[in-house]
Design an enzyme around this catalytic site. Structure first.
Site, PDB file in Angstrom:
ATOM      1  N   CYS A   1       1.560  -2.731 -18.231  1.00 44.78           N
ATOM      2  CA  CYS A   1       0.404  -3.400 -18.856  1.00 44.78           C
ATOM      3  C   CYS A   1       0.720  -4.145 -20.144  1.00 44.78           C
ATOM      4  O   CYS A   1       0.599  -5.357 -20.202  1.00 44.78           O
ATOM      5  CB  CYS A   1      -0.690  -2.364 -19.117  1.00 44.78           C
ATOM      6  SG  CYS A   1      -1.325  -1.658 -17.590  1.00 44.78           S
TER       7      CYS A   1
HETATM    8  N1  LIG Z   1      -0.242   1.542 -13.964  1.00 40.36           N
HETATM    9  C1  LIG Z   1      -1.178   1.432 -14.867  1.00 40.36           C
HETATM   10  O1  LIG Z   1      -1.202   2.196 -15.809  1.00 40.36           O
HETATM   11  C2  LIG Z   1      -2.278   0.416 -14.755  1.00 40.36           C
HETATM   12  C3  LIG Z   1      -3.427   0.578 -15.528  1.00 40.36           C
HETATM   13  C4  LIG Z   1      -4.451  -0.337 -15.420  1.00 40.36           C
HETATM   14  C5  LIG Z   1      -4.302  -1.434 -14.573  1.00 40.36           C
HETATM   15  N2  LIG Z   1      -3.155  -1.607 -13.851  1.00 40.36           N
HETATM   16  C6  LIG Z   1      -3.076  -2.767 -12.966  1.00 40.36           C
HETATM   17  O2  LIG Z   1      -3.344  -2.360 -11.637  1.00 40.36           O
HETATM   18  C7  LIG Z   1      -2.573  -3.127 -10.708  1.00 40.36           C
HETATM   19  C8  LIG Z   1      -1.723  -2.211  -9.860  1.00 40.36           C
HETATM   20  O3  LIG Z   1      -0.816  -1.521 -10.713  1.00 40.36           O
HETATM   21  P1  LIG Z   1      -0.074  -0.195 -10.281  1.00 40.36           P
HETATM   22  O4  LIG Z   1       0.473   0.388 -11.537  1.00 40.36           O
HETATM   23  O5  LIG Z   1      -0.955   0.632  -9.412  1.00 40.36           O
HETATM   24  O6  LIG Z   1       1.129  -0.800  -9.404  1.00 40.36           O
HETATM   25  P2  LIG Z   1       2.188   0.018  -8.520  1.00 40.36           P
HETATM   26  O7  LIG Z   1       3.416  -0.814  -8.510  1.00 40.36           O
HETATM   27  O8  LIG Z   1       2.242   1.445  -8.969  1.00 40.36           O
HETATM   28  O9  LIG Z   1       1.546   0.018  -7.059  1.00 40.36           O
HETATM   29  C9  LIG Z   1       1.270  -1.121  -6.342  1.00 40.36           C
HETATM   30  C10 LIG Z   1       1.385  -0.789  -4.866  1.00 40.36           C
HETATM   31  O10 LIG Z   1       0.942  -1.945  -4.144  1.00 40.36           O
HETATM   32  C11 LIG Z   1       1.731  -2.050  -2.989  1.00 40.36           C
HETATM   33  N3  LIG Z   1       1.612  -3.414  -2.481  1.00 40.36           N
HETATM   34  C12 LIG Z   1       2.161  -4.541  -2.929  1.00 40.36           C
HETATM   35  N4  LIG Z   1       1.724  -5.592  -2.204  1.00 40.36           N
HETATM   36  C13 LIG Z   1       0.886  -5.102  -1.268  1.00 40.36           C
HETATM   37  C14 LIG Z   1       0.126  -5.671  -0.231  1.00 40.36           C
HETATM   38  N5  LIG Z   1       0.104  -6.992   0.004  1.00 40.36           N
HETATM   39  N6  LIG Z   1      -0.616  -4.860   0.542  1.00 40.36           N
HETATM   40  C15 LIG Z   1      -0.619  -3.522   0.311  1.00 40.36           C
HETATM   41  N7  LIG Z   1       0.068  -2.922  -0.655  1.00 40.36           N
HETATM   42  C16 LIG Z   1       0.808  -3.713  -1.440  1.00 40.36           C
HETATM   43  C17 LIG Z   1       3.121  -1.644  -3.436  1.00 40.36           C
HETATM   44  O11 LIG Z   1       3.913  -1.238  -2.344  1.00 40.36           O
HETATM   45  C18 LIG Z   1       2.792  -0.482  -4.391  1.00 40.36           C
HETATM   46  O12 LIG Z   1       2.796   0.771  -3.736  1.00 40.36           O
HETATM   47  C19 LIG Z   1      -1.797  -4.124 -11.555  1.00 40.36           C
HETATM   48  O13 LIG Z   1      -2.533  -5.287 -11.681  1.00 40.36           O
HETATM   49  C20 LIG Z   1      -1.717  -3.423 -12.899  1.00 40.36           C
HETATM   50  O14 LIG Z   1      -1.556  -4.338 -13.963  1.00 40.36           O
HETATM   51  C21 LIG Z   1      -2.153  -0.684 -13.907  1.00 40.36           C
END
Ligand SMILES: NC(=O)c1ccc[n+]([C@@H]2O[C@H](COP(=O)([O-])OP(=O)(O)OC[C@H]3O[C@@H](n4cnc5c(N)ncnc54)[C@H](O)[C@@H]3O)[C@@H](O)[C@H]2O)c1
Length: 396
Positions: free
Chosen positions: A253
């Site tokens: 983030c």
């Molecule tokens: N991790 C955090 O603390 C956090 C907090 C708030 C917001 N976010 C936001 O949330 C979003 C997701 O982050 P995250 O940390 O969960 O990411 P992550 O990398 O942990 O997980 C994302 C998942 O999406 C999957 N993926 C990718 N493309 C795909 C598709 N086309 N179809 C299905 N699955 C797919 C990947 O295989 C992965 O398992 C981002 O925009 C991030 O900025 C993250």
């Protein structure tokens, strides 16, 4: 409700478990088949969700994971929770959001509420998601995820949830869904406001962390403890908020989201100077840390054995994305030191494994997880602490 969640990472799995806990039937769709198999076996890959809880939802039939996009069809709610990284030029990379939208366009035949929780710039729901889904008329809402991995005080349930929709019906439907597992729902006038709020929150942190990182350097040069100054300033009951210095910023983030705001700012002719400068300060912190370590250890670390303690980007999580420890280790090696790292939560990273703390000439604490062997750290000849945990040693 029947809920499908695209992406089963930190955010997607957290929401999946929240929704399953509220009695919805949840299917987690992910392109990673190894992860899907693991989830169906009841094994969680994130700290905040226990295997016991996940396995309970799997055996109750409330949660399953799949790599088959057909499962998206027939859902009442589809949540998009996919990565939104930066590309090689540090511009937004919306390819995952686009591919999720294309899957919905191709596989979902019946109307649903589509919610985007992925962090992105204002306008993403409208122009990058809804505009790409033309086969069925859905409802669209934006509800940016604010989860803070490892935070035991604030989670999905008690962190207020923002909702902005393309239509009042979308806002109402999203409100009904999230009210089943979130305490406080805050409706805003548009998805763009919700999207902008999320990246402004993270930009606020990025800029204030950079400010305190620069202040730590000024304080050290003046011979004053920055942490004592911050604690003193924090006694003011209004108008001040504490941020603490560190070796840089990491995770998905803080190093990333402000660049999404800078990207749209540039498009409308506003230069976003604070974001640019904050990035520079935060990215330069590993070099500052190594400069201080070299000076503190007597002017040279050539041939010395250094252990870097804690390589994930924050305490008590295993996430190493954008972790500043990588740059700290590389720069220590450039100075001729033999560098190992110790992190029981991470255990293997960048083709290397976690090493014991004992036997090093120098310990550099980058991230302090609970339960780390402080006595072993103190037994190293020279200790530099980036976290403010150890009294009486050098640090920032
Ligand atoms: N991790 C955090 O603390 C956090 C907090 C708030 C917001 N976010 C936001 O949330 C979003 C997701 O982050 P995250 O940390 O969960 O990411 P992550 O990398 O942990 O997980 C994302 C998942 O999406 C999957 N993926 C990718 N493309 C795909 C598709 N086309 N179809 C299905 N699955 C797919 C990947 O295989 C992965 O398992 C981002 O925009 C991030 O900025 C993250």
């Amino acid at each position: 409700m029947r809920v499908a969640i695209i992406g089963q990472g930190y955010v997607g799995l957290t929401i999946a478990v929240g929704a399953a806990g509220a009695g919805h039937t949840v299917v987690g769709f992910d392109v990673n088949d190894g992860l899907v198999a693991q989830l169906n076996a009841g094994k969680s890959h994130i700290e905040g969700i226990s295997d016991k809880d996940l396995a309970g939802f799997v055996s109750a039939g409330l949660y399953s994971a799949s790599t088959d996009a057909h499962v998206l069809d027939g859902s009442d709610v589809i949540v998009i929770a996919v990565p939104t990284p930066l590309d090689d030029h540090r511009n937004p990379d919306l390819s995952f959001v686009h591919s999720a939208s294309e899957l919905i366009n191709q596989y979902v035949k019946s109307p649903a509420l589509i919610v985007n929780e992925s962090t992105s710039y204002p306008g993403t729901l409208r122009t990058e998601i809804a505009a790409r889904i033309t086969t069925v008329e859905h409802l669209y809402a934006s509800s940016p995820e604010r989860v803070d991995p490892g935070n035991t005080q604030w989670g999905t349930k008690n962190t207020p949830r923002l909702i902005g929709g393309l239509t009042p019906a979308a806002v109402a439907r999203a409100g009904e869904f999230y009210a089943t597992f979130c305490d406080i729902i805050i409706e805003v006038s548009s998805p763009e406001v919700a999207e902008a709020a999320k990246i402004f929150e993270n930009t606020f942190r990025q800029v204030n962390i950079a400010l305190v990182n620069e202040f730590a350097q000024i304080s050290d040069a003046l011979g004053i403890s920055s942490r004592e100054v911050i604690d003193a300033a924090a006694t003011k009951p209004y108008g001040f908020m504490s941020f603490t210095p560190g070796p840089g910023v990491g995770g998905h983030c803080i190093p990333v989201d402000p660049s999404y705001l800078a990207h749209v700012a540039n498009q409308v002719g506003i230069p976003a100077t604070f974001i640019k400068r904050a990035n520079e300060v935060n990215l330069a912190m590993p070099a500052y840390v190594v400069k201080r370590v070299v000076a503190g250890a007597g002017g040279s670390i050539k041939g010395k054995k250094v252990v870097v303690v804690g390589v994930s980007y924050k305490a008590n999580v295993a996430d190493t994305r954008e972790a500043p420890a990588a740059a700290v280790i590389d720069l220590l090696r450039e100075q001729g030191a033999t560098v190992v790292w110790h992190d029981d939560l991470v255990s293997s990273w960048r083709t290397e494994s976690s090493s014991p703390i004992t036997g090093a000439d120098i310990a550099v604490i980058v991230t302090m997880h609970d339960g780390v062997d402080v006595a072993a750290i103190k037994a190293c000849g020279y200790v530099f602490d980036c976290t403010g945990h150890l009294a009486g040693v050098d640090g920032i």
